[in-house]
Design a protein around this motif. Structure first.
Motif, PDB file in Angstrom:
ATOM      1  N   PRO A 246      45.312  40.291  56.996  1.00 39.80           N
ATOM      2  CA  PRO A 246      46.012  41.576  56.898  1.00 39.80           C
ATOM      3  C   PRO A 246      46.568  41.866  55.514  1.00 39.80           C
ATOM      4  O   PRO A 246      46.561  43.019  55.068  1.00 39.80           O
ATOM      5  CB  PRO A 246      47.121  41.437  57.944  1.00 39.80           C
ATOM      6  CG  PRO A 246      46.522  40.556  58.983  1.00 39.80           C
ATOM      7  CD  PRO A 246      45.723  39.548  58.200  1.00 39.80           C
ATOM      8  N   MET A 276      49.138  42.227  61.616  1.00 39.50           N
ATOM      9  CA  MET A 276      48.755  43.474  60.953  1.00 39.50           C
ATOM     10  C   MET A 276      49.733  44.535  61.442  1.00 39.50           C
ATOM     11  O   MET A 276      49.745  44.900  62.613  1.00 39.50           O
ATOM     12  CB  MET A 276      47.323  43.879  61.303  1.00 39.50           C
ATOM     13  CG  MET A 276      46.951  45.276  60.816  1.00 39.50           C
ATOM     14  SD  MET A 276      47.011  45.492  59.026  1.00 39.50           S
ATOM     15  CE  MET A 276      45.393  44.876  58.561  1.00 39.50           C
ATOM     16  N   ILE A 281      47.686  49.405  59.134  1.00 40.77           N
ATOM     17  CA  ILE A 281      46.335  49.685  59.631  1.00 40.77           C
ATOM     18  C   ILE A 281      46.111  51.187  59.795  1.00 40.77           C
ATOM     19  O   ILE A 281      44.998  51.685  59.575  1.00 40.77           O
ATOM     20  CB  ILE A 281      46.043  48.921  60.954  1.00 40.77           C
ATOM     21  CG1 ILE A 281      44.558  49.015  61.303  1.00 40.77           C
ATOM     22  CG2 ILE A 281      46.912  49.421  62.087  1.00 40.77           C
ATOM     23  CD1 ILE A 281      43.614  48.466  60.251  1.00 40.77           C
ATOM     24  N   GLN A 294      39.683  44.220  64.762  1.00 35.69           N
ATOM     25  CA  GLN A 294      40.642  43.116  64.753  1.00 35.69           C
ATOM     26  C   GLN A 294      40.217  42.033  65.731  1.00 35.69           C
ATOM     27  O   GLN A 294      39.715  42.343  66.817  1.00 35.69           O
ATOM     28  CB  GLN A 294      42.041  43.605  65.151  1.00 35.69           C
ATOM     29  CG  GLN A 294      43.070  42.483  65.144  1.00 35.69           C
ATOM     30  CD  GLN A 294      44.489  42.926  65.451  1.00 35.69           C
ATOM     31  OE1 GLN A 294      45.454  42.236  65.135  1.00 35.69           O
ATOM     32  NE2 GLN A 294      44.634  44.079  66.068  1.00 35.69           N
TER      33      GLN A 294
END
Length: 502
Positions: A246, A276, A281, A294
């Protein structure tokens, strides 16, 4: 079955297909890749390496990494990849614990092992000895292995003590690779995979499925992660897949927005390896488009617990899209996933507890560590140590490691929930929340913050969004957060900082 058969089969029918690249320069096609592995295996066997023996790889990312890895498997031996960023003494512990008698190194790393008095012989891939290895008589085919034979001994990052050796079998690798194709993304011979994260870890573990389909394997010339280099390689090759932590996604977004990069050529970025944050995101998808998937896994169940699909990461129309995007997705095909109580008994949907997983991707145990194995494998389940809950649709939301849970005044506080709120402030670039001992409440919530945001602003933000008992009682500004070699924040170090400032 020996998973290295996938390379031999690809070389048999697609030998002229480009295989290994250093930057944009082609180093080997699949025929040469196979031959290099077969010759290295012949040398290993002549040296006395036998099936089941451990051979370590302490190398930076480079095309020869894959040749060495498959050479070890062709010989029927067990690979022990070691993160090249580790200190020589840390690598030496892994060599001693694994019983590896031989280590392949890349330039600059042999000295680190010698200084640490690491056991076993060392072969530097820049040495004349390695050149002789590559000229040795090749084996005819990969050694015959049972599916439950070990192929990879993976050492955990050791953030809470000495790293443990996770025993990974050929069966686990095969199941994980096929689950990728079923649950994560498709892969074809037209794809290129860029190894920007350590090949000793998640990025390298994904190599097999790309060998299976005959894709191109690209090692950046830098040997690691450089945002500008990634964008240039993606434009050059096209149809690029890569694994990223991430923090790498965050950096790619920042650089792309600052330089006008669009991510042209990037087809799929699989992210995992740490939390994350929702804001990160959302921003990444807004800039790059639908390229993100993911996954959630552990060394004990490598890359194989859950997956959040490209559609779920991109969707903004579902009434619960935010909740789904904040989750780690649904169970992958080769495993069962459940939430358990303190005794490992599955609980109903929506109930908080420990994440448990079982199936063909789960390890048989830790290397020569019966006590840790018995603590982690309970009634057929892998107890992940991660806390979370699963909704009625099977989406798993991971909150924190069980050891990171903060209990203040008898109430549970999950640090990630507080971190998510604080990261919505434009003056916060990074944050980590931990518990500090308190005489009356047991623990109190403390936030370490990177960025110019002041305590009053952050306090007001928390008061407007979360319960009062979850609000940090202190905000400590720091220049950066301590991280391990995989980019994970070391909360143990933050807790130590609190202890040292008493």
């Amino acid at each position: 079955m020996n998973i290295a058969n996938w390379l031999m089969r690809r070389a048999q029918v697609d030998g002229e297909r480009p295989a290994l690249f250093l930057g944009t320069e082609r180093v080997a096609d699949y025929a040469a890749f196979h031959e290099g592995a077969a010759r290295l295996a012949g040398w290993l066997l002549a040296r006395g390496i036998r099936p089941g023996d451990r051979v370590a790889i302490f190398m930076k990312n480079c095309p020869d990494y894959l040749i060495v890895l498959y050479g070890v498997w062709y010989a029927g031996a067990v690979a022990v990849p070691i993160n090249a960023k580790l200190h020589g003494r840390e690598a030496a512990f892994i060599l001693e614990n694994s019983g590896a008698t031989l280590t392949f190194t890349s330039p600059g790393l042999t000295d680190a092992l010698e200084e640490a008095d690491a056991p076993g012989a060392k072969v530097d891939i820049s040495s004349p000895e390695y050149s002789a290895v590559r000229a040795y008589e090749p084996v005819a085919a990969p050694a015959t292995c049972a599916a439950d034979n070990l192929c990879w001994l993976f050492y955990t990052s050791g953030t809470t003590g000495r790293p443990k050796g996770v025993m990974i079998t050929h069966r686990m690798m095969i199941a994980m690779s096929l689950a990728y194709l079923a649950d994560v993304d498709q892969a074809t011979a037209e794809d290129s995979v860029i190894y920007a994260a350590p090949m000793s870890h998640g990025a390298g573990i994904y190599n097999m499925l790309h060998v299976l389909v005959g894709a191109r394997h690209v090692c950046p010339v830098s040997g690691g992660f450089d945002e500008t280099e990634i964008f240039l390689l993606a434009r050059h090759f096209g149809n690029v897949q890569m694994f990223a932590a991430p923090t790498m996604v965050r950096r790619m977004t920042d650089v792309a927005k600052a330089t006008g990069e669009t991510g042209e050529g990037l087809r799929t970025v699989v992210y995992a390896g740490g939390p994350m944050y929702l804001a990160d995101i959302i921003e990444a998808v807004a800039h790059f488009g639908p390229i993100f998937v993911q996954i959630y896994g552990q060394g004990e169940c490598p890359m194989g617990i859950t997956a959040l699909s490209r559609d779920d990461v991109t969707d903004r129309s579902h009434p619960r899209w935010r909740e789904r995007l904040a989750s780690v997705g649904r169970a992958q095909s080769a495993v069962e996933v459940a939430i358990g109580d303190a005794h490992g008994i599955p609980v109903p949907p929506g109930t908080h507890g420990e994440i448990m997983v079982r199936g063909d991707v789960v390890m048989p145990g830790y290397w020569q560590n019966v006590q840790a194995t018995e603590k982690t494998l309970v009634n057929g389940w892998l107890m992940t140590g991660d806390m979370g809950f699963m909704d009625a649709d099977g989406y798993l939301t991971m909150q924190d490691r069980s050891k990171d849970l903060i209990i203040t005044g008898g109430s549970n506080v999950y640090p990630r929930e507080v971190e998510e709120i604080l990261l919505t402030h434009p003056g916060v670039s990074e944050v980590s929340v931990v518990g500090r001992k308190h005489a009356d409440w047991g623990e109190e919530v403390v936030a370490f913050v990177v960025g110019p945001a002041g305590p009053e602003e952050l306090d007001r933000l928390c008061m407007d969004n979360i319960a009062r008992f979850k609000r940090p009682k202190a905000y400590i500004r720091v220049e950066s957060l301590p991280k391990n070699n995989y980019g994970k924040v070391l909360k143990t170090e933050l807790r130590k900082m609190l202890e040292d400032t008493k």
